[in-house]
Design a protein around this motif. Sequence first.
Motif, PDB file in Angstrom:
ATOM      1  N   SER A   1       6.258  -8.492 -11.927  1.00 11.19           N
ATOM      2  CA  SER A   1       7.029  -8.965 -10.775  1.00 11.19           C
ATOM      3  C   SER A   1       8.377  -9.485 -11.262  1.00 11.19           C
TER       4      SER A   1
ATOM      5  N   ILE B   1       6.485  -4.033  -2.633  1.00 15.48           N
ATOM      6  CA  ILE B   1       5.285  -4.806  -2.910  1.00 15.48           C
ATOM      7  C   ILE B   1       4.186  -3.839  -3.341  1.00 15.48           C
ATOM      8  N   LYS B   2       3.590  -4.109  -4.488  1.00 15.56           N
ATOM      9  CA  LYS B   2       2.523  -3.265  -5.035  1.00 15.56           C
ATOM     10  C   LYS B   2       1.363  -4.158  -5.445  1.00 15.56           C
ATOM     11  N   THR B   3       0.229  -3.529  -5.697  1.00 15.59           N
ATOM     12  CA  THR B   3      -0.917  -4.267  -6.215  1.00 15.59           C
ATOM     13  C   THR B   3      -1.150  -3.888  -7.675  1.00 15.59           C
ATOM     14  N   ARG B   4      -1.868  -4.747  -8.363  1.00 13.99           N
ATOM     15  CA  ARG B   4      -2.147  -4.509  -9.774  1.00 13.99           C
ATOM     16  C   ARG B   4      -2.789  -3.141 -10.003  1.00 13.99           C
TER      17      ARG B   4
ATOM     18  N   LEU C   1       0.638  -8.383 -12.923  1.00 11.39           N
ATOM     19  CA  LEU C   1       1.301  -9.453 -12.171  1.00 11.39           C
ATOM     20  C   LEU C   1       2.633  -9.827 -12.821  1.00 11.39           C
TER      21      LEU C   1
ATOM     22  N   GLN D   1      -1.349  -0.254  -9.768  1.00 15.30           N
ATOM     23  CA  GLN D   1      -0.575   0.837  -9.172  1.00 15.30           C
ATOM     24  C   GLN D   1       0.620   1.187 -10.055  1.00 15.30           C
TER      25      GLN D   1
ATOM     26  N   THR E   1       7.395  -7.028  -6.286  1.00 15.15           N
ATOM     27  CA  THR E   1       6.349  -8.042  -6.254  1.00 15.15           C
ATOM     28  C   THR E   1       5.011  -7.344  -6.473  1.00 15.15           C
ATOM     29  N   VAL E   2       4.270  -7.826  -7.469  1.00 16.32           N
ATOM     30  CA  VAL E   2       2.953  -7.266  -7.775  1.00 16.32           C
ATOM     31  C   VAL E   2       1.894  -8.301  -7.388  1.00 16.32           C
ATOM     32  N   LEU E   3       0.993  -7.900  -6.493  1.00 18.67           N
ATOM     33  CA  LEU E   3      -0.040  -8.827  -6.010  1.00 18.67           C
ATOM     34  C   LEU E   3      -1.382  -8.542  -6.649  1.00 18.67           C
TER      35      LEU E   3
END
Lengths: 112, 116
Positions: free
Chosen positions: A86, A12-15, A83, A17, A110-112
């Motif tokens: 993902s 799981i990563k964030t936008r 996003l 990154q 998964t990109v949050l």
Amino acid sequence: DAGVTQSPTHLIKTRGQHVTLRCSPISGHKSVSWYQQVLGQGPQFIFQYYEKEERGRGNFPDRFSARQFPNYSSELNVNALLLGDSALYLCASSLKRTDTQYFGPGTRLTVL
Amino acid sequence: AQSVTQPDIHITVSEGASLELRCNYSYGATPYLFWYVQSPGQGLQLLLKYFSGDTLVQGIKGFEAEFKRSQSSFNLRKPSVHWSDAAEYFCAVGGEYGGATNKLIFGTGTLLAVQP
């Protein structure tokens, strides 16, 4: 004999990154290919590496890069995550460039 | 353009019934054709492949497929479906095309449900 292995299983990563996915081919296989599978669709070709050289690239932006190491394992790198990145990322190996491709279990990003 | 079409998005069959999943392809050279199966959250498992020779190929788990060049088709069949066959099935085409790399082009998949 071990099949194609991939790590990690889930991520799981964030936008914004970046992420590195890893693949170990079947022993003796010299070609590794990467595919992206978005939910509900078939896999889309990203890269093929053979004998440590890039032999093909799909229609993906330059944020996607890969490399193959002397032991034929491979890394897929994705920068500036969006996003839309993902997906399930699949690695496949084959003996030679044009042989049958055998797939690993994939990495779910998964990109949050 | 190279492409694969799987016309059936979702198919439901009764256990013990026969199965045929359709696949049509467009390819500019002699195609290599594959069927893969994917269980939920899993990678792809190769069922069978066609490179050349006999146009009827046998695969694992009792599956077979027939290459018909005149119809640009490579349909997958099984005479008697088992509940464990429920999964998503992907047809793919690949091979050296114009010297290009051996990328696989996949269809959008057919989701098979098996009812008791």
